[in-house]
Scaffold this motif. Structure first.
Motif: not given
Length: 361
Positions: A71-72, A163-170, A173-180
């Motif tokens: 997704r990232n 919102r795209a800008e919020v997505y990029r500021s955060l 998604f993390s590297d969690m394989r499940f529950g991300e």
């Protein structure tokens, strides 16, 4: 461009075909589609090529690293003001984007998500699994709907917008394989961004196609909850404990029922089912123990059977829903307790070390 639809895919060309068909029918046309092939051995490039002239479509291939990183990868190459994250096994009704637009116009939000439903074409097993994952009686209310079991709504990756800008500021998604997706939702809230449920922006979600795969999914979800709790202290709620409590109660009831059967059989063998005055003794006591022990499970099963049969207009789906509901609660509960034992009791191991065979193999 208003929307970028981000779709990670792994070995699901047929599902991607159905999803892209539904996107062609959207009444709102201000969007692009970003498909990210996450190391599939059965690619969907031929499917995507069929829609190249029908949609504003981008297609990328990358090594397998899990859905979060896929997704990232897609988000980094998107142009929309809002990113809409979808699972590849979803199908959208024609007015899905119109519904999102109406909600945003009525009350702007940084992040949002919608519920899911079962399509008439789904198999009975898929409809039963959908019931168990959305029913109030199985804690399905925490996934999104008009009746919430938790005060906050945490968007899930099968139907999530931000919102795209919020997505990029955060950092996405993390590297969690499940529950991300829950990890991301928690970080959205903690950043101060607004987040809410869009009830009318729903999708048809196929989920798993058989009970074995469904058990694995919910077992992993249960394990992920412990990982999320350790990453984000204070996020564990009473509702998250219910499947584990249900599992413990179920096992206790079954043990008591077996004990009751044993007592009854022992009484019959000993030839003392009644005392001298005709009063029931050891045999009837065992039967009573068995009945009382199984009564809670019987009531739960009848409730699920009746509710699902009425909602789906099918006794067969109602019966399958009973099985799916037990799998959902027991599978999640077992995963939760397994992860609690490995990481909280045994301790000293990282997420990847504790779950190498489950998540990171």
């Amino acid at each position: 461009m208003k929307y970028s639809l981000i779709i990670p895919v792994y070995n699901r060309p047929e599902e991607v075909d159905e999803l892209l068909q539904s996107l062609v029918r959207q009444t709102c046309r201000d969007f692009e589609v970003v498909v990210v092939e996450d190391g599939s051995t059965i690619p969907c490039d031929a499917v995507v090529n069929r829609y190249a002239n029908l949609l504003a479509l981008k297609y990328y291939v990358k090594p397998n690293e899990g859905p979060g990183k896929a997704r990232n990868y897609g988000a980094m190459r998107s142009q929309g003001e809002y990113l809409l994250v979808l699972d590849s096994d979803c199908v959208l009704p024609p007015d899905y984007l119109e519904a999102v637009g109406r909600e945003l116009a009525a009350s702007p939000s940084d992040a949002f998500g919608g519920p899911d439903r079962a399509h008439d074409s789904f198999s009975p097993v898929q409809k039963a699994i959908n019931y168990s994952m959305t029913s109030f009686f199985t804690t399905g209310g925490i996934r999104g709907g008009r009746r919430q079991m938790d005060k906050k709504f945490y968007p899930r990756s099968f139907n999530m917008g931000i919102r795209a800008e919020v997505y990029r500021s955060l950092g996405g998604f993390s590297d969690m394989r499940f529950g991300e997706d829950i990890d991301f939702s928690i970080r959205i809230y903690r950043s101060g961004a607004s987040c809410r449920l869009f009830p009318e922006a729903w999708v048809w979600h196929k989920r798993r196609t058989d009970m074995k795969k469904f058990f694995k999914q919910v077992f992993n979800s249960g394990m992920a909850r412990i990982n999320l709790t350790l990453r984000h202290p204070g996020t564990l709620k009473v509702v998250h404990l219910l499947p584990a409590a249900f599992t413990i109660v179920l096992l206790t009831c079954l043990l008591l029922a077996l004990s009751g059967i044993g007592i009854s059989v022992a009484g019959l063998i000993a030839g003392i089912p009644y005392d001298g005055d005709g009063e029931a003794t050891i045999t009837s006591a065992g039967v009573a123990m068995m009945v009382i022990s199984l009564l809670p499970q019987l009531l739960f099963s009848v409730t699920i059977l009746a509710d699902s049969s009425i909602r789906n207009k099918s006794l067969k789906i109602g019966l399958l829903s009973v099985i799916a509901s037990y799998i959902q609660l027991v599978g999640y509960g077992m995963g939760f307790m397994s992860a609690w034992w490995r990481r909280c009791v045994c301790g000293g191991r990282t997420e990847s070390q504790a779950f190498r065979n489950s998540f990171y193999s």
